[in-house]
Design an enzyme around this catalytic site. Structure first.
Site, PDB file in Angstrom:
ATOM      1  N   ASP A  65       0.891  -1.167   0.000  1.00  0.00           N
ATOM      2  CA  ASP A  65       0.000   0.000   0.000  1.00  0.00           C
ATOM      3  C   ASP A  65       0.930   1.218   0.000  1.00  0.00           C
ATOM      4  OD1 ASP A  65      -2.483   1.355   0.095  1.00  0.00           O
ATOM      5  OD2 ASP A  65      -2.241   1.667   2.246  1.00  0.00           O
ATOM      6  N   CYS A 103      -3.692   5.424  -2.655  1.00  0.00           N
ATOM      7  CA  CYS A 103      -4.884   6.251  -2.458  1.00  0.00           C
ATOM      8  C   CYS A 103      -4.776   7.517  -3.310  1.00  0.00           C
ATOM      9  CB  CYS A 103      -5.091   6.595  -0.979  1.00  0.00           C
ATOM     10  SG  CYS A 103      -3.671   7.375  -0.190  1.00  0.00           S
TER      11      CYS A 103
END
Length: 452
Positions: free
Chosen positions: A336, A389
């Site tokens: 991530d 993100c």
């Protein structure tokens, strides 16, 4: 009067907005800290939050409106500038707030924080705006510049998104980034069923929370009234606060009991604990972060949720993974990756003003370095999940393509989720845009290490 004024939502908003723009304080963290420190009641906390987020979200629009009324902007103190933007936000967007209340408190704040000259300046500017009104954004002839001012998005980002997605999709995305973010929660239960989830929601309703099931992530719910972190369920570790889109990365990994999992960029531990729950008391997730204090945060979150026995948190730069862990150590790896965060504009609107295209391009090198570092530690047949993100292609599929070009032992397969989110798409990766489901923007790619 001055002490009482310093506890009002408007005064506190001016203080926080100044810190955000002068010191780089994150809006979401700053808001929570101020509410807690000053023990604001629900009404004041809501108004204060609205003032801070609203002024940040619409900053470029407000600057466009304010500019004609300030002859020498370089001489205006930062806090005075924030006070004027805050007042203008209320005048233009909070039509239910009486103008006299906006003016009176703005003038009082100017008097308390400044001097008589500051008070006269603020009064004169606000009265001029009241008499003359603000210039129309629609008068801007250039389409891209108009969209930039209209949605309060830096011009470089409007141009980049338009080049990648077209003007129509870009306009739709940017229009939604100034809307309030949803309050999403994750249900921390192993092997959840519809009945178990329904019972949990009933318990929350008994505590005064209104919760709806998510249509994006299986373990998710949306809180439409109430504050989840004060609930008994949260204190017992049964809930976590996490956006629906963010849950999809782990959901797509299809974790199985007994898996050895690496979470290479783990802090603050939201996805780490989600992985640990999916392990169902069998297996381990090794969670890494470069900062010692963030490693502690991962451990605290794992303990609160009751999965500390299945989490091994370590301080390590993810680019050094291959030096620390043996070849073929893990069944599943999650990267991530650190990114520009431009999918989070509802929650952290200030970041769009701080970022530049060069920042995004620099991050690509870090993202690729992390993928290269973790690749040898994945077992044959194992799954590597890359997520960010952000919604910029340069940090997303472009990075994946560069990695695959260097690693013939990997192939990309279609990212799948429990509810089959956007399954009709042609792309193998999954990109959630902020306008798709009114959740955060997120990117997920699924890579398999082929057996030789």
């Amino acid at each position: 009067m001055s002490n009482k004024l310093r506890e009002t939502p408007r005064y506190l908003a001016v203080e926080l907005l100044t810190r955000i723009n002068q010191q780089g304080t994150y809006s979401n963290l700053g808001i929570n800290q101020v509410i807690k420190k000053h023990q604001l009641d629900e009404k004041d906390a809501h108004f204060f939050t609205n003032l801070v987020y609203g002024t940040l979200q619409h900053r470029l629009t407000l600057e466009y409106w304010l500019q004609p009324f300030i002859k020498q902007p370089q001489k205006v103190a930062p806090w005075v500038h924030e006070l004027l933007l805050l007042s203008l936000y209320q005048m233009q967007y909070l039509t239910a707030v009486p103008e006299w209340a906006i003016f009176n408190e703005a003038i009082d704040i100017a008097k308390v924080k400044g001097h008589a000259g500051t008070r006269r300046f603020v009064t004169a500017v606000l009265r001029s705006i009241q008499r003359q009104g603000v210039r129309a954004v629609k008068e801007i002839k250039d389409t891209t510049k108009r969209l930039s001012i209209e949605t309060s998005t830096p011009l470089w980002l409007v141009k980049e998104l338009t080049a990648e997605l077209g003007l129509k999709k870009t306009a739709a995305i940017l229009a939604t980034t100034n809307e309030p973010s949803k309050n999403s929660i994750r249900f921390n239960m192993s092997q959840p069923t519809e009945d178990k989830l329904a019972q949990t929601i009933k318990g929350l309703q008994a505590e005064g929370l209104e919760v709806e099931r998510s249509q994006v992530a299986f373990r998710a719910g949306t809180v439409t009234a109430g504050f989840a972190p004060t609930s008994l369920a949260y204190q017992r570790g049964e809930l976590s606060v996490q956006d629906e889109s963010a849950m999809l990365a782990v959901e797509s990994m299809q974790i199985k009991p007994g898996d050895q999992v690496l979470d290479a960029c783990a802090a603050p531990g939201g996805k780490t604990t989600q992985i640990a729950i999916e392990l169902n008391e069998s297996g381990r997730v090794t969670a890494l972060d470069i900062h010692a204090h963030k490693v502690k945060l991962i451990e605290v979150n794992a303990k609160r949720i009751g999965v500390a026995d299945y989490v091994q948190a370590q301080q390590l730069d993810a680019r050094e993974v291959a030096k620390k862990f043996a070849v073929a150590s893990f069944d599943k790896i999650l990267v991530d990756a650190p990114c520009s965060g431009l999918g989070l504009l509802r929650r952290k609107p200030e970041i769009k003003y701080d970022k530049r295209l060069a920042d995004s391009q620099k991050l690509q090198q870090i993202q690729l370095a992390i993928l290269n570092a973790v690749a040898p530690t994945l077992k044959e047949g194992g799954q590597l999940t890359y997520s960010t993100c952000t919604i910029l292609q340069g940090e997303n599929q472009d990075v994946v393509d560069r990695f695959l070009a260097q690693h013939s032992e990997f192939e990309q397969i279609k990212t799948k989720t429990h509810y089959g989110i956007k399954d009709e798409r042609e792309e193998l990766s999954l990109t959630i845009y902020p306008d798709d489901f009114k959740s955060d923007g997120f990117f997920i790619a699924t890579l398999i290490k082929k057996s030789r």
